[in-house]
Scaffold this motif. Structure first.
Motif, PDB file in Angstrom:
ATOM      1  N   ASP A 195       0.828  -1.211   0.000  1.00 26.42           N
ATOM      2  CA  ASP A 195       0.000   0.000   0.000  1.00 26.42           C
ATOM      3  C   ASP A 195       0.861   1.259   0.000  1.00 26.42           C
ATOM      4  N   ARG A 196       1.980   1.201   0.701  1.00 26.34           N
ATOM      5  CA  ARG A 196       2.884   2.348   0.733  1.00 26.34           C
ATOM      6  C   ARG A 196       3.530   2.579  -0.639  1.00 26.34           C
ATOM      7  N   ILE A 197       3.946   1.494  -1.303  1.00 29.34           N
ATOM      8  CA  ILE A 197       4.514   1.624  -2.647  1.00 29.34           C
ATOM      9  C   ILE A 197       3.481   2.234  -3.589  1.00 29.34           C
ATOM     10  N   THR A 198       2.240   1.749  -3.504  1.00 30.84           N
ATOM     11  CA  THR A 198       1.165   2.283  -4.351  1.00 30.84           C
ATOM     12  C   THR A 198       0.958   3.770  -4.081  1.00 30.84           C
ATOM     13  N   GLU A 199       1.075   4.153  -2.826  1.00 30.68           N
ATOM     14  CA  GLU A 199       0.835   5.539  -2.423  1.00 30.68           C
ATOM     15  C   GLU A 199       1.924   6.485  -2.911  1.00 30.68           C
ATOM     16  N   VAL A 200       3.189   6.071  -2.797  1.00 30.13           N
ATOM     17  CA  VAL A 200       4.277   7.020  -3.062  1.00 30.13           C
ATOM     18  C   VAL A 200       4.785   6.988  -4.502  1.00 30.13           C
ATOM     19  N   ALA A 201       4.617   5.882  -5.213  1.00 34.30           N
ATOM     20  CA  ALA A 201       5.153   5.802  -6.573  1.00 34.30           C
ATOM     21  C   ALA A 201       4.404   6.755  -7.498  1.00 34.30           C
ATOM     22  N   THR A 202       5.159   7.503  -8.281  1.00 35.04           N
ATOM     23  CA  THR A 202       4.546   8.394  -9.260  1.00 35.04           C
ATOM     24  C   THR A 202       4.055   7.575 -10.456  1.00 35.04           C
ATOM     25  N   PRO A 203       3.152   8.133 -11.267  1.00 36.57           N
ATOM     26  CA  PRO A 203       2.739   7.410 -12.480  1.00 36.57           C
ATOM     27  C   PRO A 203       3.930   7.034 -13.359  1.00 36.57           C
ATOM     28  N   GLU A 204       4.926   7.913 -13.449  1.00 34.73           N
ATOM     29  CA  GLU A 204       6.108   7.631 -14.268  1.00 34.73           C
ATOM     30  C   GLU A 204       6.907   6.466 -13.686  1.00 34.73           C
ATOM     31  N   GLN A 205       7.036   6.431 -12.357  1.00 38.21           N
ATOM     32  CA  GLN A 205       7.753   5.329 -11.727  1.00 38.21           C
ATOM     33  C   GLN A 205       7.017   4.007 -11.920  1.00 38.21           C
ATOM     34  N   LYS A 206       5.708   4.028 -11.839  1.00 33.85           N
ATOM     35  CA  LYS A 206       4.932   2.804 -12.075  1.00 33.85           C
ATOM     36  C   LYS A 206       5.120   2.323 -13.509  1.00 33.85           C
ATOM     37  N   GLU A 207       5.145   3.249 -14.454  1.00 34.03           N
ATOM     38  CA  GLU A 207       5.383   2.877 -15.846  1.00 34.03           C
ATOM     39  C   GLU A 207       6.782   2.288 -16.021  1.00 34.03           C
ATOM     40  N   THR A 208       7.770   2.874 -15.346  1.00 30.50           N
ATOM     41  CA  THR A 208       9.138   2.344 -15.426  1.00 30.50           C
ATOM     42  C   THR A 208       9.197   0.936 -14.865  1.00 30.50           C
ATOM     43  N   ILE A 209       8.548   0.707 -13.734  1.00 31.27           N
ATOM     44  CA  ILE A 209       8.526  -0.629 -13.124  1.00 31.27           C
ATOM     45  C   ILE A 209       7.898  -1.630 -14.087  1.00 31.27           C
ATOM     46  N   MET A 210       6.768  -1.274 -14.684  1.00 30.91           N
ATOM     47  CA  MET A 210       6.107  -2.189 -15.621  1.00 30.91           C
ATOM     48  C   MET A 210       6.987  -2.463 -16.841  1.00 30.91           C
ATOM     49  N   ARG A 211       7.637  -1.436 -17.352  1.00 31.53           N
ATOM     50  CA  ARG A 211       8.501  -1.621 -18.520  1.00 31.53           C
ATOM     51  C   ARG A 211       9.685  -2.521 -18.185  1.00 31.53           C
ATOM     52  N   LEU A 212      10.307  -2.296 -17.019  1.00 34.79           N
ATOM     53  CA  LEU A 212      11.445  -3.126 -16.629  1.00 34.79           C
ATOM     54  C   LEU A 212      11.023  -4.578 -16.429  1.00 34.79           C
ATOM     55  N   LYS A 213       9.868  -4.796 -15.828  1.00 34.59           N
ATOM     56  CA  LYS A 213       9.372  -6.163 -15.678  1.00 34.59           C
ATOM     57  C   LYS A 213       9.163  -6.803 -17.038  1.00 34.59           C
ATOM     58  N   PHE A 214       8.581  -6.046 -17.967  1.00 32.90           N
ATOM     59  CA  PHE A 214       8.322  -6.573 -19.305  1.00 32.90           C
ATOM     60  C   PHE A 214       9.627  -6.889 -20.036  1.00 32.90           C
ATOM     61  N   GLU A 215      10.645  -6.053 -19.840  1.00 35.33           N
ATOM     62  CA  GLU A 215      11.916  -6.231 -20.549  1.00 35.33           C
ATOM     63  C   GLU A 215      12.802  -7.314 -19.941  1.00 35.33           C
ATOM     64  N   THR A 216      12.534  -7.732 -18.718  1.00 39.94           N
ATOM     65  CA  THR A 216      13.359  -8.744 -18.060  1.00 39.94           C
ATOM     66  C   THR A 216      13.161 -10.091 -18.731  1.00 39.94           C
ATOM     67  N   PRO A 217      14.249 -10.751 -19.167  1.00 37.73           N
ATOM     68  CA  PRO A 217      14.114 -12.081 -19.780  1.00 37.73           C
ATOM     69  C   PRO A 217      13.420 -13.051 -18.835  1.00 37.73           C
ATOM     70  N   GLU A 218      12.673 -13.978 -19.411  1.00 40.75           N
ATOM     71  CA  GLU A 218      11.854 -14.890 -18.618  1.00 40.75           C
ATOM     72  C   GLU A 218      12.682 -15.714 -17.640  1.00 40.75           C
ATOM     73  N   ASN A 219      13.914 -16.050 -18.024  1.00 40.84           N
ATOM     74  CA  ASN A 219      14.746 -16.918 -17.171  1.00 40.84           C
ATOM     75  C   ASN A 219      15.606 -16.137 -16.175  1.00 40.84           C
ATOM     76  N   GLU A 220      15.417 -14.818 -16.117  1.00 31.75           N
ATOM     77  CA  GLU A 220      16.193 -13.993 -15.191  1.00 31.75           C
ATOM     78  C   GLU A 220      15.355 -13.706 -13.945  1.00 31.75           C
ATOM     79  N   VAL A 221      15.919 -13.997 -12.775  1.00 33.13           N
ATOM     80  CA  VAL A 221      15.164 -13.855 -11.534  1.00 33.13           C
ATOM     81  C   VAL A 221      15.450 -12.485 -10.905  1.00 33.13           C
ATOM     82  N   ILE A 222      14.428 -11.644 -10.916  1.00 35.21           N
ATOM     83  CA  ILE A 222      14.483 -10.356 -10.225  1.00 35.21           C
ATOM     84  C   ILE A 222      13.240 -10.293  -9.345  1.00 35.21           C
ATOM     85  N   HIS A 223      13.441 -10.067  -8.065  1.00 31.02           N
ATOM     86  CA  HIS A 223      12.322 -10.041  -7.133  1.00 31.02           C
ATOM     87  C   HIS A 223      11.544  -8.736  -7.281  1.00 31.02           C
ATOM     88  N   GLY A 224      10.231  -8.835  -7.081  1.00 33.59           N
ATOM     89  CA  GLY A 224       9.392  -7.662  -7.246  1.00 33.59           C
ATOM     90  C   GLY A 224       9.871  -6.472  -6.456  1.00 33.59           C
TER      91      GLY A 224
END
Length: 197
Positions: free
Chosen positions: A133-162
């Protein structure tokens, strides 16, 4: 791929996850056993993008191996449950049993449920809900877009924790995958901790 396309993919994934959560019966088993069930992680934050993952934290009093295994046995009877594994942390500071369930949806898609059964009233009761809830509260729309883009760009076999995406982008301004990989290398070399912005 443009961010609007990635956001559309994420929206569809989140809709599918909510449908699986509603129709699988897995959440119902825990609620029927008297547990309080909360969605946590990327689904709670509307930041689920590519993985078929649903994270639940469930709470009850007086958890024992016998009581939590009895609930897991009921999960195993659900049509579509492929396998269940567990990690016993009841005798640690986390006072929990972690259940990992693979579930085959009616369309044939495999989903992974990470269900942490936590002793009510202990240190981590509600902790990860507050984190999300805190992450949802403080993240800007631009930061949320960056997070989504980075998740999308991460190769399927690469482990990066949320939480690594969230902390790297929100706290340290990471904007691309190469930066993120360097950040993770340094971050994982340090003593572990739970981050809340």
């Amino acid at each position: 791929m443009q961010i609007q396309e990635i956001k559309a993919i994420a929206e569809a994934k989140q809709k599918a996850a909510n449908h699986v959560l509603e129709t699988s019966g897995i959440r119902d088993v825990w609620q029927q056993a008297g547990c309080r069930v909360n969605i946590v992680g990327s689904l709670r934050m509307n930041l689920l993008v590519t993985h078929n993952d649903i994270d639940l934290h469930v709470y009850s009093k007086g958890i024992t191996e016998e009581s939590t295994f009895a609930i897991a046995a009921k999960m195993s009877a659900i049509s579509g449950v492929v396998d269940i594994t567990s990690i016993n942390g009841l005798h640690t500071d986390e006072h929990c049993m972690a259940w990992h369930v693979h579930y085959k949806a009616t369309d044939g898609t495999i989903w992974k449920f990470d269900i942490i059964h936590i002793e009510e009233g202990t240190e981590y009761d509600g902790f990860f809900e507050r984190m999300a809830d805190r992450i949802t509260e403080v993240a800007t729309p631009e930061q949320k877009e960056t997070i989504m883009r980075l998740k999308f760009e991460t190769p399927e076999n690469e482990v990066i924790h949320g939480v690594e995406y969230y902390e790297a982008v929100i706290a340290d301004g990471i904007t691309n995958l190469d930066q993120l990989r360097r950040w993770i290398s340094n971050h994982r070399a340090a003593a572990p901790y739970y981050w809340i912005p």
